[in-house]
Design an enzyme around this catalytic site. Structure first.
Site, PDB file in Angstrom:
ATOM      1  N   CYS A 136       0.819  -1.212   0.000  1.00 45.92           N
ATOM      2  CA  CYS A 136       0.000   0.000   0.000  1.00 45.92           C
ATOM      3  C   CYS A 136       0.855   1.265   0.000  1.00 45.92           C
ATOM      4  O   CYS A 136       1.403   1.652   1.042  1.00 45.92           O
ATOM      5  CB  CYS A 136      -0.923  -0.038   1.219  1.00 45.92           C
ATOM      6  N   CYS A 139      -0.374   4.030   2.283  1.00 48.46           N
ATOM      7  CA  CYS A 139      -0.087   3.822   3.707  1.00 48.46           C
ATOM      8  C   CYS A 139       1.402   4.025   4.000  1.00 48.46           C
ATOM      9  O   CYS A 139       1.761   4.640   4.990  1.00 48.46           O
ATOM     10  CB  CYS A 139      -0.453   2.407   4.143  1.00 48.46           C
ATOM     11  N   ASP A 140       2.278   3.476   3.153  1.00 46.76           N
ATOM     12  CA  ASP A 140       3.701   3.382   3.503  1.00 46.76           C
ATOM     13  C   ASP A 140       4.632   4.265   2.671  1.00 46.76           C
ATOM     14  O   ASP A 140       5.816   4.375   2.995  1.00 46.76           O
ATOM     15  CB  ASP A 140       4.170   1.916   3.340  1.00 46.76           C
TER      16      ASP A 140
END
Ligand code: NDP
Length: 316
Positions: A136, A139-140
């Site tokens: 992701c 997200c990261d």
């Protein structure tokens, strides 16, 4: 219902599940949604959704899901933030066990459990997850600011991940197993023309290097499927974006499942192999897999369930 039996229980809270809830709630069927670990499904990790009708300036995935959730609640949906552990499809009313020790009884069920991320199957994907291996970018991606990263895959998700990462990272390399992307032309063109993104065609990642305790990901080994040549590419992050698996483990033995693992629905309907059980969204759709098509099939499932309940005299 007076005996505590619900008329509709919906399993899953992505666009399909929540749209089914909106329709069922507006039909006065007091639906219950067992939401799963996190309400909202896949769109919770999607940045801008540019193709959901009604949002000309785009909307973020979490905002879209929050709006759907509020809309479902407004018409009287009950949300249960738990996971379903078991369903008895054999006896009616159906029984559903949750990990919060609840046993729900219901006349009909709408399954909207969606699909989950696919991995390459390399041991380093497990060892280095959270240490450079990710599924992701939203997200990261922030952890890889100014660094070089690799994205694996050739679909729209891979394009979206690469474009997102290009805003943060110094260089993005896509590794794709064929010489043509599967992604839509508009997304592929954006990627191919991007100065920070390059593509290694006809190739797979067959190893990911790095130590979990110390370095994190340091690089990947790619293999050209045409020439057989291998190459080591230095990078700090690897984003795997090779598609998804339908979440149907719970239904094996209870409902018909096709050879790719998707729930089988009767053509033109959302009816599964068991009367009174309906399926919508990506758990039964291997082709379209869009938020808007999932939402549409959620509406269909609620209407199919309503008709079925009416026919059986359970609507009152
Ligand atoms: P897709 O199934 O569309 O693409 C998966 C990609 O990964 C393919 O290019 C496939 O290669 C490759 N792949 C699969 N398995 C492996 C493997 N083991 N090793 C290497 N490569 C592999 O999945 P997506 O998640 O990209 O997209 C799913 C759906 O969601 C699509 O319908 C897409 O259009 C949609 N979507 C739309 C977005 C948007 O419109 N904003 C954003 C994201 C997704 P090959 O091509 O050779 O099969």
């Amino acid at each position: 219902m007076n005996d505590g039996t619900h008329r509709i229980v919906i399993v899953g809270s992505g666009p399909a599940g929540l749209t089914a809830a909106i329709y069922a709630a507006r039909a006065q069927l007091a639906p219950v949604v067992v939401e799963g670990i996190e309400s909202g499904g896949q769109l919770l990790t999607t940045s801008d959704v540019e193709n959901y009708p009604g949002f000309p300036e785009a909307i973020t995935g979490p905002d879209l899901m929050d709006a759907m959730r509020k809309q479902a609640l407004r018409f009287g949906t009950e949300l249960i933030p738990e996971m379903v552990e078991k369903i008895d499809f054999l006896e009616k009313p159906f029984r559903i066990w949750t990990d919060g020790q609840k046993i729900l009884t219901t006349r009909s069920i709408i399954i909207a459990t969606g699909s989950s991320h696919k991995w390459l199957g390399l041991e380093a994907e497990v060892r280095l997850r959270g240490r450079g291996v990710s599924s992701c970018a939203t997200c990261d991606g922030y952890f890889f600011r100014g660094k070089e990263v690799v994205v694996v895959g050739g679909g729209d998700t891979a394009m979206e991940e690469a474009l997102f990462l290009s805003r943060l990272c110094s260089k993005v390399t896509i590794v794709h197993r064929r010489n043509q992307f599967r992604a839509s032309k508009i997304m592929s063109d954006r990627v191919v023309m991007h100065s920070k993104i390059s593509v290694i065609w006809d190739s797979v990642v067959n190893a990911i290097h790095g130590e979990a305790e110390t370095t994190g990901v340091t690089g990947v080994e790619t293999k050209n499927l045409v020439t057989g040549a291998t190459e080591t590419l230095e990078c700090s992050g690897v984003f795997i974006a090779i598609g998804r698996n339908p979440n149907t483990k719970l239904f094996k033995g209870g409902l018909d499942i096709d050879r790719n693992g998707y729930l089988v629905t009767k053509p033109g309907t959302t009816n599964t192999s068991v009367e009174g059980v309906f399926a919508c969204g990506e758990v039964q759709d291997n082709i379209y897999r869009q938020a808007v098509t999932s939402a549409a099939s959620g509406a269909m499932a609620a209407m199919d369930a309503e008709r079925w309940l009416e026919m059986c005299g359970y609507c009152g």
